[in-house]
Enzyme design. Structure first.
Site, PDB file in Angstrom:
ATOM      1  N   HIS A  96      16.202 -37.311 -47.065  1.00 60.83           N
ATOM      2  CA  HIS A  96      17.431 -37.029 -46.330  1.00 60.83           C
ATOM      3  C   HIS A  96      18.223 -35.956 -47.069  1.00 60.83           C
ATOM      4  CE1 HIS A  96      21.380 -37.682 -44.397  1.00 60.83           C
ATOM      5  NE2 HIS A  96      20.681 -38.196 -43.407  1.00 60.83           N
ATOM      6  N   ASP A 154      16.256 -42.055 -39.184  1.00 64.11           N
ATOM      7  CA  ASP A 154      15.673 -41.362 -38.041  1.00 64.11           C
ATOM      8  C   ASP A 154      14.215 -41.768 -37.816  1.00 64.11           C
ATOM      9  OD1 ASP A 154      17.975 -39.692 -37.452  1.00 64.11           O
ATOM     10  OD2 ASP A 154      17.535 -38.684 -39.330  1.00 64.11           O
TER      11      ASP A 154
END
Length: 428
Positions: free
Chosen positions: A306, A363
């Site tokens: 991330h 995600d």
């Protein structure tokens, strides 16, 4: 706030700038008077080292994998709270008492319907229009229908418009989906929860009753909580920048939706799902993991690592459990989902990924959950916008109430031509 000072030696002079201390996190050098005192700007593309505002809403420590809303860890909120309770927390600063939560739920429920003339607005779009294109237009158009709550100097107007935006966004998103598949719009059902109502408006039809599956409802509620706010990201900063000009809240939210539409911001879960479809079956995973390790190969494992979280993504832990709950409730057997579960396990146990701290992020999980529930990938970003509306509204309210807030006006490092005289076209 502390008495520390930062010294800058520039142009043969020394300048002192105060150092501000937040409740937690890094110190911040206050350079508001930098240009006035030195005649120089700072250069910070993407504002990665710049605090654009003061906020008490959300705190992120990317190195430690921490995400707090008003001080509460995101894992606790996702596990034990509801989206409506989290929304109340972000808007009001404290978790609600039982009667306050009941009143808030009732208020949001009473605002879920859209003005009937807005139904016709949808028919101005092509049938294959992207849901985000529709949401940009419809949310921006709300200011043409709700004139009674656009005076941003009036706290009551701000409160009403905030409630309207949170309440109507599920209806707007569900109608965008229904329009794209040629099914009739479903009106809200006040007997259902915020999330259950959205599922019914999205997947229900007038010809038969719709049954909300508890595991799916809870999964969607968690996804909404996990995407409710994420500090000063691109779309939130866009909402604040638009709001700093005095624009009405509906226009500000439409600006946020437009920014979120960008694939670098709101499209990560769709990219992760597309990657899983490319891998296809579990037996192909080792090949793709080796490709991901090859720095000369353009292939990347989407949904791992991330930009902010340099350790684990705290939102992913709850989603890891939720994936299995949804798969079990829906009896999922799709090979893509089996591939996702095995890829997760192999990556978590691979030394390369552990050393690089490439852990599955939110995600990775949210995309496969949403697909299992039945959402097409074109709706993924629209769902993100639905959830993030709560954060945008809370950030917008905080900005309007901040006495230090001024209209946003970034400066630049100019590299174009210097002054030159105009030459008529016949002499060039």
């Amino acid at each position: 706030m502390a008495d520390k000072q930062a010294k800058l030696d520039f142009g043969g002079n020394t300048f002192d700038f105060p150092v501000l201390e937040g409740a937690t996190g890094p110190d911040v050098i206050d350079i508001r008077k930098l240009y006035g005192q030195t005649g120089a700007f700072t250069f910070d593309p993407g504002y990665k080292s710049t605090a654009s505002c003061e906020s008490a809403l959300t705190y992120i420590d990317g190195n430690e994998g921490v995400l707090l809303h008003r001080g509460y860890p995101i894992g606790q909120l996702a596990e034990h709270s509801s989206f409506m309770e989290t929304a109340y927390l972000l808007l009001n600063g404290e978790l609600p008492q039982a009667d306050e939560l009941t009143d808030f739920n009732d208020t949001i429920t009473r605002h879920t319907m859209l003005h009937d003339q807005l139904n016709k607005f949808y028919y101005g779009f092509r049938r294959d229009a992207h849901p985000m294109a529709i949401m940009c237009g419809v949310v921006g158009a709300l200011s043409a229908f709700y004139h009674d709550s656009t005076d941003i100097s009036d706290p009551e107007h701000r409160k009403i418009s905030s409630h309207r935006l949170i309440a109507k966004m599920p209806t707007i998103a569900a109608m965008a989906y229904k329009y794209s598949i040629g099914q009739p719009f479903m009106q809200p059902d006040n007997s259902l929860s915020y999330t259950g109502n959205f599922l019914r408006m999205t997947f229900g039809v007038p010809a038969e009753p719709y049954e909300v599956i508890p595991a799916v409802e809870r999964a969607m509620d968690r996804i909404f909580i996990l995407h409710a706010d994420h500090e000063q990201n691109a779309s939130t900063s866009t909402v604040r920048l638009a709001g700093s000009s005095g624009a009405n809240p509906f226009a500000c939210m439409a600006a946020g939706i437009a920014c979120l539409w960008g694939p670098a911001h709101g499209g990560a879960n769709e990219a992760a799902l597309n990657m899983l479809k490319e891998i296809g079956t579990p037996d192909r995973i080792p090949h793709y993991i080796e490709r991901a390790k090859d720095k000369n190969d353009p292939f990347r494992l989407m949904g791992f690592g991330h930009r902010v979280y340099k350790n684990h993504d705290p939102r992913a832990t709850v989603m890891q459990k939720t994936v299995r709950e949804v798969f079990e409730a829906l009896n999922v057997t799709d090979p893509v989902f089996e591939t996702a579960l095995q890829l997760e396990e192999m990556a978590l146990n691979d030394d390369y990924f552990k050393e690089k701290k490439l852990f599955p992020n939110v995600d990775f999980y949210s995309g496969i959950i949403l697909s299992a529930i039945g959402f097409p990938t074109t709706m993924f970003t629209a769902l993100f916008a639905l959830a993030r509306t709560v954060g945008w509204v809370a950030q917008w309210n905080e900005m309007i109430s901040d006495p230090a807030q001024v209209i946003g006006r970034p400066r630049q490092l100019y590299t174009g031509p210097t002054s030159r005289d105009y030459v008529p076209v016949n002499k060039r």
